[in-house]
Design a protein around this motif. Structure first.
Motif, PDB file in Angstrom:
ATOM      1  N   ASP A  76     -59.194 -49.514 -14.723  1.00 39.52           N
ATOM      2  CA  ASP A  76     -58.616 -48.262 -14.231  1.00 39.52           C
ATOM      3  C   ASP A  76     -57.791 -48.513 -12.969  1.00 39.52           C
ATOM      4  OD1 ASP A  76     -59.834 -46.884 -16.275  1.00 39.52           O
ATOM      5  OD2 ASP A  76     -61.516 -46.168 -15.054  1.00 39.52           O
ATOM      6  N   ALA A  77     -58.260 -49.430 -12.118  1.00 38.52           N
ATOM      7  CA  ALA A  77     -57.513 -49.771 -10.907  1.00 38.52           C
ATOM      8  C   ALA A  77     -56.210 -50.470 -11.258  1.00 38.52           C
ATOM      9  CB  ALA A  77     -58.365 -50.657  -9.996  1.00 38.52           C
ATOM     10  N   VAL A  78     -56.248 -51.343 -12.261  1.00 34.50           N
ATOM     11  CA  VAL A  78     -55.026 -52.029 -12.700  1.00 34.50           C
ATOM     12  C   VAL A  78     -54.014 -51.014 -13.219  1.00 34.50           C
ATOM     13  CG1 VAL A  78     -54.075 -53.780 -14.246  1.00 34.50           C
ATOM     14  CG2 VAL A  78     -56.359 -54.100 -13.250  1.00 34.50           C
TER      15      VAL A  78
ATOM     16  N   GLY B 243     -52.042 -61.925  -4.973  1.00 33.57           N
ATOM     17  CA  GLY B 243     -52.607 -61.929  -6.308  1.00 33.57           C
ATOM     18  C   GLY B 243     -52.134 -60.761  -7.142  1.00 33.57           C
ATOM     19  N   THR B 244     -51.166 -59.994  -6.612  1.00 28.31           N
ATOM     20  CA  THR B 244     -50.563 -58.895  -7.370  1.00 28.31           C
ATOM     21  C   THR B 244     -49.068 -59.130  -7.497  1.00 28.31           C
ATOM     22  OG1 THR B 244     -50.335 -57.623  -5.312  1.00 28.31           O
ATOM     23  CG2 THR B 244     -52.260 -57.175  -6.675  1.00 28.31           C
ATOM     24  N   SER B 245     -48.558 -58.963  -8.702  1.00 26.13           N
ATOM     25  CA  SER B 245     -47.113 -59.050  -8.942  1.00 26.13           C
ATOM     26  C   SER B 245     -46.790 -58.199 -10.159  1.00 26.13           C
ATOM     27  CB  SER B 245     -46.663 -60.493  -9.161  1.00 26.13           C
ATOM     28  OG  SER B 245     -47.263 -61.032 -10.330  1.00 26.13           O
ATOM     29  N   PHE B 246     -45.518 -57.859 -10.294  1.00 24.82           N
ATOM     30  CA  PHE B 246     -45.111 -56.933 -11.340  1.00 24.82           C
ATOM     31  C   PHE B 246     -43.826 -57.418 -12.015  1.00 24.82           C
ATOM     32  CE2 PHE B 246     -47.402 -54.752  -8.013  1.00 24.82           C
ATOM     33  CZ  PHE B 246     -48.405 -54.115  -8.724  1.00 24.82           C
ATOM     34  N   LEU B 247     -43.848 -57.375 -13.327  1.00 26.66           N
ATOM     35  CA  LEU B 247     -42.688 -57.688 -14.154  1.00 26.66           C
ATOM     36  C   LEU B 247     -42.269 -56.411 -14.858  1.00 26.66           C
ATOM     37  CD1 LEU B 247     -40.806 -59.581 -15.968  1.00 26.66           C
ATOM     38  CD2 LEU B 247     -42.803 -59.784 -17.483  1.00 26.66           C
TER      39      LEU B 247
ATOM     40  N   ALA C   6     -56.544 -60.197 -11.147  1.00 25.59           N
ATOM     41  CA  ALA C   6     -57.396 -60.512 -10.003  1.00 25.59           C
ATOM     42  C   ALA C   6     -57.920 -59.171  -9.499  1.00 25.59           C
ATOM     43  CB  ALA C   6     -56.595 -61.228  -8.927  1.00 25.59           C
ATOM     44  N   PHE C   7     -59.120 -58.816  -9.936  1.00 24.91           N
ATOM     45  CA  PHE C   7     -59.599 -57.454  -9.716  1.00 24.91           C
ATOM     46  C   PHE C   7     -59.669 -57.072  -8.239  1.00 24.91           C
ATOM     47  CE2 PHE C   7     -61.546 -57.564 -14.106  1.00 24.91           C
ATOM     48  CZ  PHE C   7     -60.812 -56.492 -14.599  1.00 24.91           C
TER      49      PHE C   7
END
Length: 352
Positions: A56-58, A203-207, A253-254
């Motif tokens: 849900d966080a993702v 540890g967060t990235s977006f495509l 990466a939670f």
């Protein structure tokens, strides 16, 4: 309500112990983000969190980034680094394909293409990038805002030149998203690291990928989350990828994404117009002050102010409690949500 009211309301989320003007290296974490990461870490330590985190966080982070980037959430894939996203795009090109990049572009944007060995990689000055696109160009890969000196690319001109010659576009939004209004859907692909102006944990990235360009990407990193149904595709080969950009998700990466949800919510609530006006207004004040001291900064309307040849003053600023950076021979000072006129004036006082 003035455009700066949301900026002032968000200020309570931050507690730097120094004059922090180094978001181009990494962004400060909001209090709400830190609280979410700590809460999950405590649950993991106590054995209370099944699966070590929540998808849900993702999904909330995906929606938050989509809101900032101006695309639908199903056009966003979540990952851990820009390099992995660019590597996937590089793997999609046929041998001999021509890739055009700016000179001095950040390594993660160019290295996956350059090191493949069977692609033709060309470089052009940033201000001549649009003019360097030619009929043989297959992909233009470039940053919206340059890491080394904060220059903003002529986005409209590059898009128009690429469209005229049938080339695809890959935009890196890492130094832009979070203060610069992005239109991610205007590019075939965008990649964005979350730990700078998006204020997310590392540890967060977006495509992002358009529906048409999605068919070009290979299932190179297909795994148990790529089917779009977490926990339902853990064993055996996948029958197919998710039909949206979720097909290119990496296992999350939670801890990072539990924090990212809240950082992106904060930025979305402040709004792109307020963020842009605030950051560029502070940068303009800094450029004017630097000029008064006899220092010529890189011109332009950017939240990142760079002064060529002034990298030798970096240590002096750090000793005075001012966090800045000094890449590629520049003194680099970046303004963001949590900065004030007093921060800018502190830099000028030290340099004077």
């Amino acid at each position: 309500m003035t455009i700066l009211a949301p900026i002032q309301a968000a200020a309570v989320e931050f507690a730097p112990e120094v004059t922090y003007l180094n978001t181009s290296s990494w962004g400060l974490l909001p209090r709400r983000t830190i609280a979410a990461v700590k809460a999950l870490a405590d649950e993991n330590a106590a054995g209370r969190r099944v699966g070590a985190g929540s998808f849900d966080a993702v999904e909330a982070a995906r929606r938050g980034f989509a809101r900032i980037a101006g695309v639908r959430p199903d056009r966003v894939a979540t990952g851990s680094s820009v390099t992995v996203h660019v590597g996937l795009i590089a793997a999609s090109l046929p041998p001999g394909a021509e890739v055009l990049c700016p000179e001095g572009e950040f390594s993660s944007v160019v290295s996956p293409f350059a090191l493949r060995g069977d692609l033709r990689v060309r470089y052009a000055p940033l201000d001549g990038l649009a003019g360097a696109v030619r009929p043989s160009t297959d992909l233009v890969a470039f940053s919206a805002v340059q890491s080394a000196d904060g220059r903003v690319a002529d986005l409209a001109a590059v898009r128009a030149a690429a469209a005229a010659h049938g080339a695809r576009t890959l935009l890196d939004g890492t130094q832009a998203a979070g203060w610069f209004p992005l239109e991610a859907g205007a590019y075939d692909y965008t990649v964005t690291g979350g730990f700078k102006f998006l204020l997310c944990p590392r540890g967060t990235s977006f495509l992002t990928v358009t529906e048409e360009a999605q068919d070009t990407l290979p299932p190179l990193f297909a795994g148990w989350v790529s089917a779009g149904a977490p926990w339902a595709s853990n064993y055996g080969p996948l029958e197919r990828l998710a039909p949206t950009a979720r097909g290119f998700d990496e296992p999350p990466a939670f801890l990072s994404y539990h924090g990212a949800e809240h950082s992106l919510e904060l930025l979305g609530d402040v709004g792109a117009d307020a963020l842009y006006a605030h950051a560029t207004g502070l940068a303009a004040r800094l450029r004017a002050g630097l000029a008064g001291l006899g220092h010529r900064s890189v011109p332009g309307e950017s939240a990142i102010v760079s002064v060529p040849g002034l990298q030798g003053r970096h240590g002096e600023l750090v000793d005075a409690g001012v966090a800045v950076s000094a890449p590629a021979g520049n003194l680099r000072i970046s303004c963001h949500l949590y900065n004030t006129e007093a921060d800018v004036d502190r830099v000028l006082d030290v340099l004077a």
